[in-house]
Design a protein around this motif. Structure first.
Motif, PDB file in Angstrom:
ATOM      1  N   ARG A 146       6.349  -5.316  -6.572  1.00 43.99           N
ATOM      2  CA  ARG A 146       7.700  -5.194  -5.850  1.00 43.99           C
ATOM      3  C   ARG A 146       7.902  -6.592  -5.104  1.00 43.99           C
ATOM      4  NH1 ARG A 146       8.363  -1.091  -0.654  1.00 43.99           N
ATOM      5  NH2 ARG A 146       6.777  -2.367   0.110  1.00 43.99           N
TER       6      ARG A 146
ATOM      7  N   ARG B  51       3.770   6.362  -5.598  1.00 44.64           N
ATOM      8  CA  ARG B  51       3.195   7.653  -5.995  1.00 44.64           C
ATOM      9  C   ARG B  51       2.924   7.918  -7.401  1.00 44.64           C
ATOM     10  NH1 ARG B  51       8.457   9.103  -4.289  1.00 44.64           N
ATOM     11  NH2 ARG B  51       9.757   9.859  -6.195  1.00 44.64           N
ATOM     12  N   ASP B  52       3.081   6.754  -8.237  1.00 45.05           N
ATOM     13  CA  ASP B  52       2.613   6.782  -9.482  1.00 45.05           C
ATOM     14  C   ASP B  52       1.196   6.545  -9.719  1.00 45.05           C
ATOM     15  OD1 ASP B  52       5.399   6.964 -10.803  1.00 45.05           O
ATOM     16  OD2 ASP B  52       5.525   4.556 -10.642  1.00 45.05           O
TER      17      ASP B  52
ATOM     18  N   ARG C 199       6.467   3.271  -8.724  1.00 40.84           N
ATOM     19  CA  ARG C 199       6.600   3.719  -7.535  1.00 40.84           C
ATOM     20  C   ARG C 199       5.274   3.669  -7.034  1.00 40.84           C
ATOM     21  NH1 ARG C 199       9.987   9.263  -9.362  1.00 40.84           N
ATOM     22  NH2 ARG C 199      11.804   8.476  -9.530  1.00 40.84           N
TER      23      ARG C 199
ATOM     24  N   TRP D 195       1.105  -2.358  -7.031  1.00 45.41           N
ATOM     25  CA  TRP D 195       2.526  -1.987  -6.792  1.00 45.41           C
ATOM     26  C   TRP D 195       2.931  -2.716  -5.548  1.00 45.41           C
ATOM     27  CZ3 TRP D 195       4.094   0.047  -1.913  1.00 45.41           C
ATOM     28  CH2 TRP D 195       5.597   0.402  -1.965  1.00 45.41           C
TER      29      TRP D 195
END
Length: 223
Positions: free
Chosen positions: A85, A41-42, A39, A81
């Motif tokens: 993705r 927010r990781d 994610r 990220w």
């Protein structure tokens, strides 16, 4: 003559089978292990762990020009990220976060996915130093391997590891990967070309599943 192993693509196959997915939970001495998509927010926890664990992680990771603190700073995570993705949406990668008791604890990625006649990929992983030897990495590898051979429709996974990385060698052998050979001067790590062991497993070797194997051996419990 040698075979490329690629062959003709299967036209009826989904573009990215097995993605996204949530795997687990499985309980090991380190806690309750789950695997989920990475994610945005990781980033904060990813950076905190990796900066703290520099000396624990750096001996096993490819050489890069940027200093460790810079390339693992929180502001570096969004681009990583986004790239992961994008590869996942193309069916080329399965990028997961490892969580323990609901908290981010590391990463595990199935990468370089090739389909058609080969149906192969590599798996790579890291976990926080505080969880070393607690069964977390072993559970994560088992969960992801089962998923790769199930929903992701792969046939073979391989992992490369430096011979000196005894902890990672133990993880792979405990879940059932077999040693295939030694790759001489395979990867630039810490400024030099390092030998790596190659481990692999195919779906035929996975039996009823690697997680089931761990549970039956007493190393894990279904949660």
């Amino acid at each position: 003559m040698t075979s490329t192993g690629y062959g003709t693509p299967y036209g009826s196959e989904p573009r990215h089978p097995g993605w996204p997915a949530r795997l687990g939970p499985v309980t090991v001495p380190g806690g309750v292990v789950r695997v989920r998509p990475v994610r945005l927010r990781d980033g904060t926890e990813w950076s905190r762990i990796r900066v703290r664990d520099r000396e624990y992680l750096r001996p096993w990771e490819p050489t890069q020009e940027q200093p460790w603190e810079e390339r693992n700073a929180p502001w570096m995570w969004p681009s990583q990220w986004s790239a992961l993705r994008r590869l996942a949406r193309r069916g080329q990668c399965l990028p997961f976060a490892i969580t323990v008791d609901g908290r981010f604890a590391g990463q595990i990625t199935v990468g370089n996915i090739i389909r058609a006649s080969l149906r192969s990929a590599w798996v790579g992983y890291w976990v926080a130093s505080t969880l070393a030897g607690s069964g977390v990495a072993t559970a994560a590898v088992a969960l992801v391997t089962d998923h790769a051979f199930g929903a992701a429709r792969l046939h073979r996974l391989e992992a490369t590891v430096r011979p000196e990385n005894l902890a990672s060698v133990r993880v792979l052998t405990k879940v059932g990967y077999r040693r295939e050979g030694l790759l001489r001067r395979y990867l630039d790590v810490e400024g030099d070309w390092r030998d790596h062991l190659c481990f692999a497993i195919t779906t035929e070797e996975s039996g009823d599943g690697l997680v089931t194997r761990l549970v039956d051996s007493g190393r894990a419990m279904w949660s």
